[in-house]
Design an enzyme around this catalytic site. Structure first.
Site, PDB file in Angstrom:
ATOM      1  N   LYS A 269       0.813  -1.220   0.000  1.00  0.00           N
ATOM      2  CA  LYS A 269       0.000   0.000   0.000  1.00  0.00           C
ATOM      3  C   LYS A 269       0.853   1.280   0.000  1.00  0.00           C
ATOM      4  O   LYS A 269       0.450   2.303  -0.532  1.00  0.00           O
ATOM      5  CB  LYS A 269      -0.936   0.011   1.217  1.00  0.00           C
ATOM      6  CG  LYS A 269      -1.958  -1.110   1.206  1.00  0.00           C
ATOM      7  CD  LYS A 269      -3.320  -0.606   0.865  1.00  0.00           C
ATOM      8  CE  LYS A 269      -4.318  -1.694   0.530  1.00  0.00           C
ATOM      9  NZ  LYS A 269      -4.308  -2.885   1.364  1.00  0.00           N
TER      10      LYS A 269
ATOM     11  N   GLU B  29      -9.628   6.832   3.030  1.00  0.00           N
ATOM     12  CA  GLU B  29     -10.496   5.823   3.646  1.00  0.00           C
ATOM     13  C   GLU B  29      -9.612   4.658   4.040  1.00  0.00           C
ATOM     14  O   GLU B  29      -8.537   4.483   3.477  1.00  0.00           O
ATOM     15  CB  GLU B  29     -11.552   5.349   2.644  1.00  0.00           C
ATOM     16  CG  GLU B  29     -11.101   4.213   1.697  1.00  0.00           C
ATOM     17  CD  GLU B  29      -9.964   4.575   0.739  1.00  0.00           C
ATOM     18  OE1 GLU B  29      -9.773   5.782   0.480  1.00  0.00           O
ATOM     19  OE2 GLU B  29      -9.265   3.655   0.261  1.00  0.00           O
TER      20      GLU B  29
ATOM     21  N   SER C 117       1.757  -9.858  -0.848  1.00  0.00           N
ATOM     22  CA  SER C 117       1.412  -8.436  -0.767  1.00  0.00           C
ATOM     23  C   SER C 117       1.697  -7.802   0.587  1.00  0.00           C
ATOM     24  O   SER C 117       1.907  -6.592   0.671  1.00  0.00           O
ATOM     25  CB  SER C 117      -0.059  -8.244  -1.148  1.00  0.00           C
ATOM     26  OG  SER C 117      -0.887  -9.078  -0.355  1.00  0.00           O
TER      27      SER C 117
END
Ligand SMILES: *Cc1c(COP(=O)(O)O)cnc(C)c1O
Length: 421
Positions: free
Chosen positions: A104, A126, A393
């Protein structure tokens, strides 16, 4: 569709943000101008070599790129053992080793640099499980920017550790109490804030989702995963991989590793959605299994919804895969037959979490565990001499408590139970 009308795999989205029949800008009038301004600013800035230089420098020294492409020797041996001595060589793309523990940060960093170039001083985001919120709070702290993160009240309770991390980083976390009090409502609140404060505020969206230009921007900032993986596998094996597997929530880590391989038709690409308790209404988040064409939060894509267009409840053991819509580029790539999509259930993901921890000494995020589970499932059919890459990830520190509960691992001082028992 005739060939002349169907866009090539890498020429999407078009100027109006469409990936073939998917994507677009399905937003209220008040958001059209800010989104168009964002698209214009992005097109300009991304061509500026000084922007790329600054981004590359921070990806290297602050985020910790390139992330290793690691040959998972014992995973490889175990898969071969399960399949009569035959199996692919398995590599892990280690996004779990990045600063803040997941992919991210690649996107949060790219977007914060964009915000700064656009002269915005206030950042909003968010977050569902909190990973994107933490990544955003991190880059805001790094650049001294005000940061407000919208998070469903239910998610705040489930992910209290990430709430503390964001607050420690100086961010304001705003509880969202509407509806199911989870990610979907948090996105709506962030949108509302953005409409009101658009002159001062930049909205850092966390996945390859939402209205144009976000799916494109997020993809572009995550492509670094696939660009590195391509170089690394050529370096280590002298050829491209046979299969790449990645989990798909909104779809950002998957599109990031897939995109640089789209034109390499010999590389099979496989996305893995959350199968939850199985493909029953309300019990999963596998949009390509139970979803239909619809519009959710700015984009046209596959959505889990009922006949009246009401959004279904979704479920997954991993909060990061638990969303009713899938990124529009994935819908496009599935139609084009370029990417296959499967799913792993909660039980399979938990089993894979334990498997990777025990065979490789790597505790994966529950999201990434879905990719590990599916890779293990399909590896048997690949046979010898093939190469498979799993995009890992994120790391699983955030998930150990939940996994322990399901797997019966105890943290009590007097217990003799271990992960192996
Ligand atoms: C958020 C998250 C995901 C899911 O998001 P995508 O946009 O589909 O990548 C997957 N893995 C981890 C570790 C995450 O934090």
């Amino acid at each position: 569709m005739s060939d002349s009308l169907s866009p090539s795999l890498t020429s999407v989205p078009n100027a109006s943000g469409h990936f073939g029949a998917y994507g677009g800008m399905f937003v209220p009038e008040t958001l059209m101008t800010p989104l168009q301004d964002l698209a214009r600013a992005y097109e300009e800035i991304k061509r500026d070599p000084s922007f790329q230089r600054e981004l590359d420098g921070l990806l290297k020294d602050y985020v910790g790129r390139p992330s290793p492409l690691y040959f998972a020797e014992r995973f490889t041996e175990e898969v071969a053992r399960e399949n009569g001595g035959k199996g692919p060589r398995i590599y892990l793309k280690r996004e779990d080793l990045l600063h803040t523990g997941a992919h991210k940060i690649n996107n949060a960093l790219g977007q914060v640099l964009l915000a700064i170039r656009m002269g915005k001083k206030r950042i909003i985001a968010e977050t569902g499980a909190g990973q994107h919120g933490v990544a955003t709070a991190t880059v805001c702290a790094r650049f001294g920017l005000e940061c407000v993160v919208y998070m469903g009240e239910v998610d705040m309770e489930r992910q209290a550790l990430n709430v503390i991390r964001m607050r420690a980083l100086g961010a304001t976390v705003v509880p969202v109490t509407a509806g199911q009090k989870t990610l979907k409502e948090a996105v709506s609140e962030a949108m509302r804030d953005w409409v009101t404060n658009v002159n001062t505020t930049f909205y850092i969206l966390g996945s390859a989702l939402g209205s144009h230009p976000y799916p494109m921007i997020v993809r572009d900032f995550q492509r670094v995963i696939g660009e590195e993986a391509r170089r690394q596998i050529l370096d280590k094996e002298g050829r491209l991989p046979d299969v790449i597997v990645a989990c798909v929530g909104g779809g950002s880590n998957a599109i990031g590793i897939f995109h640089p391989f789209l034109e390499d038709r010999e590389v099979r690409l496989v996305g893995v959605e959350a199968g939850g308790d199985g493909i029953l209404p309300g019990r999963h988040a596998a949009r390509f299994q139970g979803g239909v064409l619809g519009v959710l939060q700015g984009t046209r894509t596959y959505v889990l919804q009922n006949e009246d267009g009401q959004i279904d409840l979704t479920h997954s053991v991993s909060a990061g895969l638990d969303y009713a819509a899938v990124g529009p580029e994935h819908a496009f790539l599935r139609d084009a037959g370029r990417v296959d999509y499967g799913f792993a259930t909660d039980a399979e993901a938990l089993e894979a979490f334990k498997f990777l921890a025990e065979t490789e000494g790597i505790i994966p995020a529950l999201e990434s565990s879905h990719a590990v589970a599916h890779a293990r499932k399909i590896a048997g059919a690949l046979g010898d001499g093939k190469i498979l890459i799993v995009n890992l990830s994120g790391r699983g520190d955030k998930d150990v408590q939940q996994a322990a509960k399901h797997l019966g691992i105890s943290g009590e001082a007097k217990s003799v139970k271990t992960a192996r028992s």
